[in-house]
Design a protein around this motif. Structure first.
Motif, mmCIF file in Angstrom:
data_model
loop_
_atom_site.group_PDB
_atom_site.id
_atom_site.type_symbol
_atom_site.label_atom_id
_atom_site.label_comp_id
_atom_site.label_asym_id
_atom_site.label_seq_id
_atom_site.Cartn_x
_atom_site.Cartn_y
_atom_site.Cartn_z
ATOM 1 N N THR A 1 0.872 -1.159 0.000
ATOM 2 C CA THR A 1 0.000 0.000 0.000
ATOM 3 C C THR A 1 0.922 1.226 0.000
ATOM 4 O O THR A 1 2.093 1.097 -0.315
ATOM 5 N N THR A 2 0.391 2.407 0.306
ATOM 6 C CA THR A 2 1.251 3.594 0.164
ATOM 7 C C THR A 2 2.270 3.672 1.299
ATOM 8 O O THR A 2 2.153 3.013 2.325
ATOM 9 N N ARG B 1 2.657 6.168 3.200
ATOM 10 C CA ARG B 1 1.978 6.722 4.388
ATOM 11 C C ARG B 1 1.318 5.604 5.207
ATOM 12 O O ARG B 1 1.522 5.519 6.417
ATOM 13 N N ASP B 2 0.566 4.712 4.512
ATOM 14 C CA ASP B 2 -0.094 3.615 5.231
ATOM 15 C C ASP B 2 0.925 2.722 5.912
ATOM 16 O O ASP B 2 0.692 2.200 7.005
ATOM 17 N N GLU C 1 0.838 15.649 10.224
ATOM 18 C CA GLU C 1 1.843 15.776 9.144
ATOM 19 C C GLU C 1 3.208 16.131 9.735
ATOM 20 O O GLU C 1 4.233 15.630 9.302
ATOM 21 N N LYS D 1 4.604 11.441 -6.001
ATOM 22 C CA LYS D 1 3.405 11.383 -5.154
ATOM 23 C C LYS D 1 3.755 11.421 -3.671
ATOM 24 O O LYS D 1 2.886 11.218 -2.809
ATOM 25 N N ASP E 1 2.234 9.418 -0.673
ATOM 26 C CA ASP E 1 1.125 8.627 -1.222
ATOM 27 C C ASP E 1 1.563 7.707 -2.357
ATOM 28 O O ASP E 1 0.729 7.148 -3.081
ATOM 29 N N THR E 2 2.880 7.540 -2.496
ATOM 30 C CA THR E 2 3.404 6.604 -3.503
ATOM 31 C C THR E 2 3.129 5.169 -3.036
ATOM 32 O O THR E 2 3.431 4.831 -1.897
ATOM 33 N N PRO E 3 2.541 4.343 -3.926
ATOM 34 C CA PRO E 3 2.307 2.952 -3.500
ATOM 35 C C PRO E 3 3.604 2.125 -3.482
ATOM 36 O O PRO E 3 4.495 2.354 -4.302
#
Ligand code: ATP
Length: 584
Positions: free
Chosen positions: A429-430, A432-433, A443, A464, A467-469
Motif C-alpha cells: 500500500t502507500t 503513508r499507510d 503531518e 506522489k 502517497d506513492t504505493p
C-alpha cells in the motif's frame, strides 16, 4: 461425524433461524408448485383429452393454472437460491473472520512453525468448502429431498399401488449411492491431499522464484509439480469411472427396470379393475414423475463429495480453533520509565532439544542505550523477541518498571515498545499507510519521523510523496530504505523502549553514522536496545552485552571490553576491523 464438527458446520445456519426458515419455506413452496405440473397434465388427459371434452373455459383455466404454477415455481426457486446463497456467504464471512482473528492472536512460535501456504489455505479454501456445503450440498439436497417427498405424495394421491412400484427406485438408488460413497471415498481423499500438496509446492515456488531461476531449478520443480498432477489425474479418473458407472448409468438403468415394472403393474391394475379404473393420464404422470425421481437421486449422490470435502475442511478449521491463544496480560497501566530487568531468563523453541537462551541476567536502566553483539545464531534476535513480548521466556523473570512483562496488556506493551526487525514487514500500500500501520499522526510528526530516519530526501524525490504505493507495481524500496522506513514507523509512535535488530545492516556508512546521531538524540529519553553486526553502531552504548551461544559472555562499555586482552568483544572488534582493513 463428531459433535463439534457438526456444530461448526451447522451452527452458522442455526444462528440465522429466520433466514433459514424463509429459504426453506420458499423451497417447499417452489417444489410443491413444481410437482403440480404433471398432476395438472394428468387431469387434462383423463378429464378432457380421453373423454374428448374440449370445453374452452375449463381448458383455459387448466392452462392458466399450469403456466402460473410453473412460473411461480421458477420464481420461488430463484428466491430460494438467493436466500441460501446469502445465508452461505454471510456464514462463511463470519467464520473466515473468526479463523483470521484466531490466527492473529496466535503466539509467534505457532506462526513460525506453520507454513504460510497452509495458513492461507485454512482461511480461504477451507472456509470456501463450507460455502460449497451450504449452497451446493445443503440447498440442493434439501430441495431434492422435498422434491422426492412431493412426488411420492402426488403419486400416492393418484394411485397408491403404482406408487409402491415406483418407490422401489428409492431404496435401489440409495443402495447405489452408498456403494458409490464406499468405493470413491479413498480416491476423493487422495485428490484433496494431492491438491494441498500441489498448492504447498506452488507457494514454495512462487516465494523462491528468484532462487529457483538463479540455480536453474525450474525444470526440476516443474517435473515434481507434474508428477503430483499425474497422480491427481489418476485419482480423479478413478472417481470419474466409479461415478459414471454407478451414478447416472446405474440409476438410469434402475429407472428403466422400474418403468417396465410400472407398465406391467398398470396393465394388471387395469385388468383387475375391469379396464377403466386408472386413466392414461395417471400413467403419463407416473412416467414423468419417475424420470424426475432419478434426477434428485443422482444430484444428491453427486453432491455428496461436497459434504465429504466440507467435513475434511471443517476438521482442519477445528484444528486451528484448537490452537491455544497467546496468554495476554491485563495490566493496562502505561509504561513510564521503561527500566527493564532480566533474571535467569531461559528460552527454548517448541520441540527443540536444548535451550536457545540459557539464563540471562541483565539490568537495563530507564533511558539507557544498550548494545547487543555476538556471533550468528547466538540468540540476539531471540532476546529482542522476548523484550517486545513476541516470545515468552520458558523460565526466569522479565520485568519492566518492576512489573512482570507477562502481565502487561498487549496493547499497552506495543504502544510502549517499538521494534525495528531484521526483515521489516511492508504492505503493498502507500508509504503513508506503511508508516502509520492503521494509526494516526499529524503531518508534522510524520515529517519529523522521516527526517530522523533519514528518509525525508527519498520522499521528496517521489512525485506522489508519501502517497506513492509500495510493492507489486509501486515503488520497490532497497533493503536499506526498507529498514529506514521501519525505523521511521517505530519513531513515529514515540515509544518508551526502542529495539533495533540489525536495523542499519543494509545502509551505507554515511547514512548509518547520521542515524547514530539521530539515535543519540533519543538517549536518556528512550530505553534503546540495539543489536548490531556493525560494531561502530553501538560503540557509544552505555553498556554492551556480548552474547555467545545463548549466554551473555561479557558486558561493559566499548572501552572496558576492548581493554580485556582475551575478551570475545575484542576478538569481534579485531576481526571486523581486519575485514574493513583498518583497526579502529
Ligand atoms: N524453531 C526453532 N527451533 C530450534 N531452534 C531454533 C528455532 N528457531 C531459531 N532457532 C535457533 O535459535 C538460535 C538463535 O537465533 P537468533 O535468531 O536469536 O540468533 P541471532 O543471534 O539473532 O543470529 P543472527 O545474528 O544471524 O541474526 C539459532 O541457533 C537458531 O537456529
Amino acid at each position: 461425524m463428531n459433535r463439534r464438527l457438526r456444530a461448526l458446520l451447522l451452527q452458522p445456519l442455526f444462528d440465522r433461524p429466520r433466514q433459514l426458515l424463509i429459504a426453506f419455506a420458499l423451497l417447499v413452496g417452489a417444489t410443491a408448485l413444481d410437482v403440480c405440473g404433471p398432476w395438472l397434465t394428468q387431469y387434462y388427459i383423463d378429464r378432457h383429452l380421453v373423454p374428448g371434452d374440449f370445453a374452452i373455459a375449463p381448458l383455459a383455466l387448466l392452462v392458466t393454472l399450469y403456466i402460473s404454477s410453473q412460473c411461480l415455481a421458477a420464481l420461488g426457486r430463484y428466491l430460494q437460491t438467493l436466500r441460501f446463497a446469502r445465508l452461505a456467504i454471510e456464514a462463511v464471512r463470519e467464520l473466515r473472520s473468526r479463523i483470521f482473528r484466531h490466527l492473529l492472536q496466535q503466539p509467534q512460535s505457532r506462526l513460525d512453525a506453520t507454513p504460510t501456504g497452509e495458513l492461507i489455505s485454512r482461511v480461504t479454501s477451507d472456509t470456501d468448502a463450507l460455502r460449497e456445503l451450504y449452497v451446493g450440498f445443503l440447498a440442493s439436497v434439501l430441495q431434492n429431498l422435498v422434491l422426492l417427498i412431493g412426488i411420492l405424495v402426488a403419486m400416492t394421491l393418484m394411485d397408491p399401488r403404482l406408487t409402491a412400484i415406483a418407490a422401489l427406485l428409492i431404496p435401489a438408488g440409495i443402495a447405489t449411492i452408498w456403494a458409490y460413497q464406499r468405493l470413491s471415498v479413498a480416491a476423493a481423499m487422495k485428490v484433496r491431499q494431492l491438491r494441498a500438496e500441489q498448492s504447498a509446492r506452488l507457494v514454495d515456488a512462487v516465494q523462491g522464484i528468484a532462487v529457483i531461476q538463479a540455480y536453474r531449478q525450474g525444470q526440476r520443480f516443474l517435473e515434481r509439480f507434474d508428477a503430483i498432477g499425474q497422480r491427481q489425474y489418476t485419482a480423479r479418473m478413478r472417481m470419474v469411472r466409479i461415478g459414471s458407472l454407478l451414478l447416472r448409468s446405474a440409476i438410469d438403468l434402475l429407472g428403466m427396470v422400474v418403468l417396465a415394472a410400472l407398465l406391467f403393474g398398470y396393465g394388471i391394475t387395469h385388468i383387475d379393475s375391469g379396464g377403466d379404473a386408472i386413466g392414461i393420464g395417471v400413467l403419463y404422470a407416473f412416467i414423468t414423475y419417475l424420470g424426475r425421481v432419478s434426477e434428485p437421486l443422482i444430484d444428491i449422490s453427486q453432491r455428496f463429495n461436497l459434504f465429504q470435502q466440507a467435513s475434511v475442511a471443517g476438521t482442519r478449521l477445528l484444528d486451528v480453533l484448537d490452537w491455544p491463544l497467546e496468554r495476554l496480560g491485563e495490566d493496562k497501566a502505561p509504561i513510564e520509565d521503561a527500566r527493564i530487568e532480566l533474571e535467569g531468563v531461559r528460552f527454548r523453541h517448541d520441540g527443540a532439544a536444548s535451550d536457545t537462551l540459557h539464563g540471562l541476567d541483565a539490568m537495563i536502566p530507564a533511558g539507557a542505550f544498550i548494545g547487543v553483539v555476538g556471533a550468528t545464531g547466538s540468540g540476539k534476535s531471540t532476546l529482542l523477541d522476548l523484550l517486545c513480548g513476541l516470545k515468552r521466556p520458558t523460565a526466569g523473570r522479565m520485568t519492566i518498571d518492576g512489573r512482570p512483562l507477562a502481565e502487561i496488556d498487549r496493547a499497552t506493551l506495543s504502544e510502549a515498545v517499538a521494534v525495528v526487525p531484521q526483515e521489516p514487514f511492508l504492505r503493498s500500500t502507500t508509504l503513508r499507510d506503511n508508516l502509520l500501520l492503521g494509526g494516526e499522526a499529524s503531518e508534522e510528526r510524520l515529517e519529523q519521523a522521516l527526517r530522523d530516519a533519514r528518509l525525508a530526501t527519498l520522499v521528496e524525490r517521489l512525485p506522489k510523496g508519501l502517497d506513492t504505493p509500495l510493492g507489486e507495481r509501486g515503488l520497490s524500496l532497497s533493503s536499506g530504505e526498507r529498514q529506514l522506513l521501519a525505523l521511521a514507523r517505530a519513531l513515529l509512535r514515540q515509544p518508551r523502549v526502542l529495539l533495533l535488530d540489525e536495523a542499519t545492516a543494509s545502509v551505507d556508512s554515511a547514512t548509518e553514522s547520521e542515524l547514530s546521531k539521530a539515535l543519540d538524540l533519543l538517549r536518556g529519553r528512550v530505553t534503546l536496545v540495539v543489536v548490531a553486526h556493525r560494531l561502530a553502531t553501538i560503540r557509544e552504548a552505555d553498556q554492551i552485552l556480548v552474547m555467545t551461544q545463548g549466554r551473555i559472555e561479557e558486558r561493559g562499555t566499548h572501552a572496558e571490553l576492548l581493554a580485556r586482552p582475551e575478551g570475545a568483544y575484542r576478538a569481534l572488534w579485531r576481526s571486523a576491523a581486519q575485514g574493513a582493513d583498518a583497526i579502529g
